[in-house]
Write a protein that holds these residues in place. Structure first.
Motif, PDB file in Angstrom:
ATOM      1  N   GLU A 148      74.537 -41.730 -21.831  1.00  0.00           N
ATOM      2  CA  GLU A 148      75.351 -40.876 -22.687  1.00  0.00           C
ATOM      3  C   GLU A 148      75.200 -39.407 -22.291  1.00  0.00           C
ATOM      4  O   GLU A 148      74.252 -39.026 -21.608  1.00  0.00           O
ATOM      5  N   THR A 149      76.142 -38.611 -22.783  1.00  0.00           N
ATOM      6  CA  THR A 149      76.142 -37.170 -22.535  1.00  0.00           C
ATOM      7  C   THR A 149      76.010 -36.458 -23.876  1.00  0.00           C
ATOM      8  O   THR A 149      76.615 -36.870 -24.874  1.00  0.00           O
ATOM      9  N   SER A 150      75.223 -35.385 -23.891  1.00  0.00           N
ATOM     10  CA  SER A 150      75.004 -34.627 -25.121  1.00  0.00           C
ATOM     11  C   SER A 150      76.312 -34.026 -25.631  1.00  0.00           C
ATOM     12  O   SER A 150      77.248 -33.789 -24.864  1.00  0.00           O
ATOM     13  N   GLU A 151      76.380 -33.766 -26.936  1.00  0.00           N
ATOM     14  CA  GLU A 151      77.600 -33.240 -27.561  1.00  0.00           C
ATOM     15  C   GLU A 151      78.074 -31.948 -26.915  1.00  0.00           C
ATOM     16  O   GLU A 151      79.273 -31.703 -26.822  1.00  0.00           O
ATOM     17  N   ASP A 152      77.131 -31.113 -26.483  1.00  0.00           N
ATOM     18  CA  ASP A 152      77.511 -29.830 -25.881  1.00  0.00           C
ATOM     19  C   ASP A 152      77.956 -29.972 -24.431  1.00  0.00           C
ATOM     20  O   ASP A 152      78.356 -29.000 -23.791  1.00  0.00           O
ATOM     21  N   GLY A 153      77.883 -31.202 -23.890  1.00  0.00           N
ATOM     22  CA  GLY A 153      78.325 -31.459 -22.525  1.00  0.00           C
ATOM     23  C   GLY A 153      77.353 -30.993 -21.457  1.00  0.00           C
ATOM     24  O   GLY A 153      77.650 -31.076 -20.272  1.00  0.00           O
ATOM     25  N   LEU A 154      76.173 -30.541 -21.861  1.00  0.00           N
ATOM     26  CA  LEU A 154      75.212 -30.027 -20.882  1.00  0.00           C
ATOM     27  C   LEU A 154      74.398 -31.112 -20.196  1.00  0.00           C
ATOM     28  O   LEU A 154      74.091 -30.987 -19.016  1.00  0.00           O
ATOM     29  N   PHE A 155      74.028 -32.157 -20.931  1.00  0.00           N
ATOM     30  CA  PHE A 155      73.079 -33.127 -20.394  1.00  0.00           C
ATOM     31  C   PHE A 155      73.616 -34.559 -20.437  1.00  0.00           C
ATOM     32  O   PHE A 155      74.185 -34.987 -21.430  1.00  0.00           O
TER      33      PHE A 155
END
Length: 161
Positions: free
Chosen positions: A108-115
């Motif tokens: 998965e990818t973090s909500e902020d799109g960073l990780f």
């Protein structure tokens, strides 16, 4: 998702680059992944239309190879090794801690799109286990206490860019 005309044209240009190759699919997918960061179904359909390769075959290749992705990846891809040596030295705990702090599961990818968090079977760093890799940079002997600082380092880096 509807692709912008510019995106469709760019994908067509990528396909045209390799039209004379005997087996162009991997080259096309690699360039497309570099350009967009992932290869959703809509992009696969454009590639199919340009090459005549069935979407089912393209999808099979995209899902078989771990370096291709159907979904967007974060700016920073955290690969936590859970191969035997890393697992024995706490690699699963490292993976779990990143997931807890970033509020995501592997893949998965973090909500902020960073990780984006990935569980990797082996990164070839058994002597420095548990190890992680972030966009190719390897971190040796990762302690659970170091993880908040690692995340903060990349958040700061993202703000500066």
């Amino acid at each position: 998702m509807v692709l912008r005309k510019e995106a469709v044209n760019q994908i067509k240009e990528i396909c045209a680059r390799y039209k004379d190759e005997p087996s162009p699919l991997m080259l096309i997918l690699s360039d497309t992944q570099k350009e967009y960061g992932y290869i959703p179904l809509e992009v696969q359909e454009v590639i199919s239309g340009e090459t005549g390769i069935p979407v089912s075959e393209i999808y099979g290749v995209v899902t078989f190879y771990s370096f291709f992705s159907l979904t967007p990846k974060g700016k920073y891809v955290i690969g936590c090794c859970v191969g035997t040596a890393c697992y024995v030295k706490g690699g699963q705990n490292v993976l779990d801690k990143f997931g807890e702090l970033l509020k995501i599961k592997p893949g998965e990818t973090s909500e902020d799109g960073l990780f984006t968090l990935d569980a990797l079977r082996c990164i070839g760093a058994c002597g420095i286990a548990p190890a992680i890799s972030i966009n190719g940079k390897v971190y040796p002997k990762v302690a659970l206490s170091a993880i908040p600082g690692i995340i903060a380092e990349y958040r700061k880096k993202a703000q500066e860019e």
